[in-house]
Write a protein that holds these residues in place. Structure first.
Motif, PDB file in Angstrom:
ATOM      1  N   THR A   1       0.817  -1.214   0.000  1.00 23.43           N
ATOM      2  CA  THR A   1       0.000   0.000   0.000  1.00 23.43           C
ATOM      3  C   THR A   1       0.852   1.266   0.000  1.00 23.43           C
ATOM      4  O   THR A   1       1.917   1.320   0.618  1.00 23.43           O
ATOM      5  N   LEU A   2       0.342   2.289  -0.665  1.00 22.11           N
ATOM      6  CA  LEU A   2       0.974   3.611  -0.695  1.00 22.11           C
ATOM      7  C   LEU A   2      -0.008   4.650  -0.171  1.00 22.11           C
ATOM      8  O   LEU A   2      -1.153   4.713  -0.620  1.00 22.11           O
TER       9      LEU A   2
ATOM     10  N   ILE B   1      -1.774   4.407   8.858  1.00 15.93           N
ATOM     11  CA  ILE B   1      -1.929   3.718  10.142  1.00 15.93           C
ATOM     12  C   ILE B   1      -3.165   2.816  10.120  1.00 15.93           C
ATOM     13  O   ILE B   1      -3.122   1.657  10.540  1.00 15.93           O
ATOM     14  N   LEU B   2      -4.287   3.356   9.626  1.00 15.34           N
ATOM     15  CA  LEU B   2      -5.490   2.539   9.531  1.00 15.34           C
ATOM     16  C   LEU B   2      -5.268   1.364   8.580  1.00 15.34           C
ATOM     17  O   LEU B   2      -5.716   0.238   8.859  1.00 15.34           O
ATOM     18  N   ALA B   3      -4.560   1.616   7.469  1.00 15.65           N
ATOM     19  CA  ALA B   3      -4.282   0.535   6.519  1.00 15.65           C
ATOM     20  C   ALA B   3      -3.526  -0.601   7.197  1.00 15.65           C
ATOM     21  O   ALA B   3      -3.846  -1.784   7.013  1.00 15.65           O
ATOM     22  N   GLU B   4      -2.504  -0.262   8.004  1.00 16.28           N
ATOM     23  CA  GLU B   4      -1.772  -1.316   8.705  1.00 16.28           C
ATOM     24  C   GLU B   4      -2.677  -2.047   9.698  1.00 16.28           C
ATOM     25  O   GLU B   4      -2.617  -3.275   9.812  1.00 16.28           O
ATOM     26  N   MET B   5      -3.504  -1.308  10.402  1.00 18.59           N
ATOM     27  CA  MET B   5      -4.409  -1.947  11.353  1.00 18.59           C
ATOM     28  C   MET B   5      -5.352  -2.929  10.659  1.00 18.59           C
ATOM     29  O   MET B   5      -5.807  -3.899  11.267  1.00 18.59           O
TER      30      MET B   5
ATOM     31  N   ASP C   1       4.143   2.300   2.202  1.00 15.52           N
ATOM     32  CA  ASP C   1       4.949   3.506   2.023  1.00 15.52           C
ATOM     33  C   ASP C   1       4.068   4.714   2.280  1.00 15.52           C
ATOM     34  O   ASP C   1       2.931   4.782   1.780  1.00 15.52           O
ATOM     35  N   ALA C   2       4.557   5.666   3.048  1.00 10.23           N
ATOM     36  CA  ALA C   2       3.851   6.925   3.306  1.00 10.23           C
ATOM     37  C   ALA C   2       4.764   8.059   2.860  1.00 10.23           C
ATOM     38  O   ALA C   2       5.903   8.165   3.327  1.00 10.23           O
ATOM     39  N   ILE C   3       4.272   8.896   1.950  1.00  7.96           N
ATOM     40  CA  ILE C   3       5.104   9.933   1.339  1.00  7.96           C
ATOM     41  C   ILE C   3       4.438  11.288   1.472  1.00  7.96           C
ATOM     42  O   ILE C   3       3.232  11.433   1.236  1.00  7.96           O
ATOM     43  N   ASP C   4       5.210  12.292   1.856  1.00 16.48           N
ATOM     44  CA  ASP C   4       4.716  13.671   1.851  1.00 16.48           C
ATOM     45  C   ASP C   4       5.867  14.606   1.509  1.00 16.48           C
ATOM     46  O   ASP C   4       7.008  14.381   1.928  1.00 16.48           O
TER      47      ASP C   4
ATOM     48  N   VAL D   1      -2.681  -1.176  -3.448  1.00 22.10           N
ATOM     49  CA  VAL D   1      -3.593  -0.101  -3.055  1.00 22.10           C
ATOM     50  C   VAL D   1      -2.813   1.203  -3.010  1.00 22.10           C
ATOM     51  O   VAL D   1      -1.746   1.271  -2.391  1.00 22.10           O
ATOM     52  N   ILE D   2      -3.343   2.233  -3.676  1.00 22.78           N
ATOM     53  CA  ILE D   2      -2.764   3.573  -3.584  1.00 22.78           C
ATOM     54  C   ILE D   2      -3.824   4.510  -3.029  1.00 22.78           C
ATOM     55  O   ILE D   2      -4.946   4.577  -3.533  1.00 22.78           O
ATOM     56  N   ILE D   3      -3.458   5.226  -1.974  1.00 21.80           N
ATOM     57  CA  ILE D   3      -4.312   6.223  -1.333  1.00 21.80           C
ATOM     58  C   ILE D   3      -3.713   7.590  -1.656  1.00 21.80           C
ATOM     59  O   ILE D   3      -2.553   7.844  -1.310  1.00 21.80           O
ATOM     60  N   ALA D   4      -4.463   8.460  -2.303  1.00 11.47           N
ATOM     61  CA  ALA D   4      -3.939   9.787  -2.662  1.00 11.47           C
ATOM     62  C   ALA D   4      -4.977  10.845  -2.294  1.00 11.47           C
ATOM     63  O   ALA D   4      -5.940  11.078  -3.034  1.00 11.47           O
ATOM     64  N   ASN D   5      -4.798  11.474  -1.158  1.00 14.93           N
ATOM     65  CA  ASN D   5      -5.680  12.531  -0.679  1.00 14.93           C
ATOM     66  C   ASN D   5      -4.879  13.836  -0.729  1.00 14.93           C
ATOM     67  O   ASN D   5      -4.252  14.226   0.253  1.00 14.93           O
TER      68      ASN D   5
END
Length: 277
Positions: free
Chosen positions: A146-147, A158-162, A169-172, A210-214
């Motif tokens: 997941t990204l 964090i929710l994804a891991e739970m 990967d978490a990127i900012d 899974v890619i999460i992009a907000n």
């Protein structure tokens, strides 16, 4: 270090968009602590770094698209936990996800997430974060690579891991978000989240389920091809950070790249879309 602060209290209309822009601009100045309020935003700067021209380069204050008024005051010995406690209420998403600050009591929720947002957006209070949590609660994440792109506080990672995702990967691009995400991942005892400071150029050669992009409309449109290139077959792309009227542009970009629309959440004209590869 000085314990005397100057606190600015901004009333912003329209609130959501204006507050995000104001926060981003103030984040480039010596202001160091921010609290979202019912009216807009409170921002704090140490008196030793303050001068009467501190807001001169805040362009949104001169914009005709927003109505922003403010007052300011001198404050001694700021108790930041007390400030958070006055302004940060826990939220519940669905019947299983509870988002709270460190000073709130632990709950028996299936997903009890502790977030100290500091300067970063992503407490779950904003409509886009709330809706992305809704999507994640409905998505199979077990052992999914997941990204979380534009991770902010890393609340979504964090929710994804739970919910069983790994690795994550978490990127900012923002340094404060990068540091805050590391702290929050540790605070929630996460073991599978790697946090990176940067932009979509870090995605070269990566593959995700899974890619999460907000983020926001323009960045999403600019980086969409890079997201699609990173999707495994049958992968999920979750998008938010834009309005109902932006859907045609976002949808056109996704469909022309072969993605299929699955579901939409909407809240106060903000939307969150789910696509599959």
């Amino acid at each position: 270090m000085s314990n005397i602060y100057i606190g600015y209290h901004f009333s912003v209309e329209p609130k959501e968009t204006g507050t995000e822009i104001l926060l981003a601009e103030l984040g480039e100045t010596p202001f160091e602590s921010f609290i979202e309020t019912e009216e807009g935003l409170s921002a704090y700067i140490q008196k030793q770094y303050w001068n009467e021209n501190v807001l001169d380069d805040i362009f949104i204050l001169k914009s005709s698209e927003f109505k922003i008024e403010y007052t300011f005051e001198e404050i001694e010995q700021v108790n930041w936990n007390e400030e958070w406690e006055k302004n940060f209420e826990p939220i519940e998403v669905g019947n299983s996800c509870y988002v709270r600050a460190p000073f709130h009591e632990k709950t028996n929720a299936q997903y009890d997430i502790v977030i100290e947002p500091k300067m970063s957006f992503g407490t779950g209070h904003h409509e886009t974060t709330f809706m992305m949590i809704q999507h994640l609660l409905e998505t199979d994440l077990e052992n999914k690579n997941t990204l979380d792109m534009g991770c902010g506080t890393a609340i979504l990672a964090i929710l994804a891991e739970m919910r069983g995702a790994k690795p994550i990967d978490a990127i900012d691009i923002d340094n404060w978000c990068y540091l805050n995400s590391i702290e929050n991942a540790e605070r929630n005892n996460c073991e599978h989240i790697s946090v990176y400071e940067g932009d979509a150029s870090l995605l070269n050669g990566k593959k995700y389920d899974v890619i999460i992009a907000n983020i926001n409309r323009n960045i999403l449109l600019n980086d969409m091809q890079q997201y699609v290139d990173c999707l495994n077959e049958g992968a999920t792309l979750l998008l938010s950070g834009f309005y109902e009227e932006d859907i045609p542009a976002i949808d056109a970009s996704c469909t022309e790249k072969g993605l299929k629309f699955v579901k939409k959440f909407d809240k106060n004209n903000w939307v969150a879309l789910k696509y599959v590869n």
